[in-house]
Write a protein that holds these residues in place. Structure first.
Motif, PDB file in Angstrom:
ATOM      1  N   ASP A  77     -38.865  29.062  23.713  1.00  0.00           N
ATOM      2  CA  ASP A  77     -37.492  29.368  24.108  1.00  0.00           C
ATOM      3  C   ASP A  77     -36.545  28.341  23.487  1.00  0.00           C
ATOM      4  O   ASP A  77     -36.954  27.500  22.681  1.00  0.00           O
ATOM      5  CB  ASP A  77     -37.359  29.444  25.629  1.00  0.00           C
ATOM      6  CG  ASP A  77     -37.630  28.115  26.335  1.00  0.00           C
ATOM      7  OD1 ASP A  77     -37.667  27.049  25.673  1.00  0.00           O
ATOM      8  OD2 ASP A  77     -37.809  28.143  27.569  1.00  0.00           O
ATOM      9  N   GLU A  78     -35.282  28.397  23.871  1.00  0.00           N
ATOM     10  CA  GLU A  78     -34.277  27.498  23.300  1.00  0.00           C
ATOM     11  C   GLU A  78     -34.578  26.031  23.551  1.00  0.00           C
ATOM     12  O   GLU A  78     -34.137  25.159  22.800  1.00  0.00           O
ATOM     13  CB  GLU A  78     -32.889  27.854  23.845  1.00  0.00           C
ATOM     14  CG  GLU A  78     -32.407  29.204  23.377  1.00  0.00           C
ATOM     15  CD  GLU A  78     -31.087  29.616  24.009  1.00  0.00           C
ATOM     16  OE1 GLU A  78     -30.600  28.923  24.928  1.00  0.00           O
ATOM     17  OE2 GLU A  78     -30.545  30.641  23.584  1.00  0.00           O
ATOM     18  N   ASP A  79     -35.334  25.735  24.610  1.00  0.00           N
ATOM     19  CA  ASP A  79     -35.675  24.354  24.935  1.00  0.00           C
ATOM     20  C   ASP A  79     -37.016  23.935  24.340  1.00  0.00           C
ATOM     21  O   ASP A  79     -37.475  22.823  24.572  1.00  0.00           O
ATOM     22  CB  ASP A  79     -35.716  24.171  26.456  1.00  0.00           C
ATOM     23  CG  ASP A  79     -34.358  24.416  27.094  1.00  0.00           C
ATOM     24  OD1 ASP A  79     -33.333  24.040  26.480  1.00  0.00           O
ATOM     25  OD2 ASP A  79     -34.322  24.987  28.196  1.00  0.00           O
ATOM     26  N   GLY A  80     -37.663  24.834  23.594  1.00  0.00           N
ATOM     27  CA  GLY A  80     -38.940  24.513  22.980  1.00  0.00           C
ATOM     28  C   GLY A  80     -40.142  24.766  23.881  1.00  0.00           C
ATOM     29  O   GLY A  80     -41.267  24.433  23.512  1.00  0.00           O
ATOM     30  N   LYS A  81     -39.908  25.340  25.050  1.00  0.00           N
ATOM     31  CA  LYS A  81     -41.010  25.653  25.958  1.00  0.00           C
ATOM     32  C   LYS A  81     -41.725  26.905  25.433  1.00  0.00           C
ATOM     33  O   LYS A  81     -41.076  27.921  25.161  1.00  0.00           O
ATOM     34  CB  LYS A  81     -40.464  25.902  27.363  1.00  0.00           C
ATOM     35  CG  LYS A  81     -41.519  26.252  28.377  1.00  0.00           C
ATOM     36  CD  LYS A  81     -40.908  26.533  29.735  1.00  0.00           C
ATOM     37  CE  LYS A  81     -41.969  27.063  30.674  1.00  0.00           C
ATOM     38  NZ  LYS A  81     -41.382  27.578  31.909  1.00  0.00           N
TER      39      LYS A  81
END
Length: 120
Positions: A77-81
């Motif tokens: 996702d946008e947070d790298g998760k």
């Protein structure tokens, strides 16, 4: 000479940008199953015939990918998760041009080239 890979085991397909897909071998059964995808049927039966070859390529690639992709790495996702594998995620991934091109070239094109040689 036609070289057959008789393995039925999924394999990792490197699409670049640290993205890998675990895919089943592309078989006739998979291509036939993809043809029943509602998006393909809609494009094929469009009375106006407005679907371009590029549109059809994108629709077919997504339909095939939703069938053959069993896992992925390098998608977050946008947070790298890391994101879980979903049909919607596969569709979104294939909307990224470099990923779509790599999937087309490294996975689908082999089947299409063989079909073109057959019809030459």
């Amino acid at each position: 000479m036609l070289r057959l890979n008789l393995s039925t085991e999924p394999r990792w397909l490197d699409l670049g940008h640290s993205v890998r897909l675990l895919v089943e071998p592309l078989t006739t059964a998979i291509m036939l199953a993809a043809r029943t995808d509602p998006a393909i049927i809609a494009a094929a039966t469009d009375a106006v015939g407005s679907a371009s070859n590029d549109d059809l390529a994108r629709i077919v690639a997504k339909a095939v990918a939703r069938i053959v992709v069993k896992d992925w790495e390098g998608v977050g996702d946008e947070d790298g998760k890391p994101l879980p594998l979903t049909p919607e995620g596969i569709d979104a991934l294939l909307e990224l041009w470099p990923i779509f091109e790599a999937f087309q070239t490294k996975y689908i094109a082999g089947a299409l080239i063989l079909d073109a040689e057959k019809n030459a």
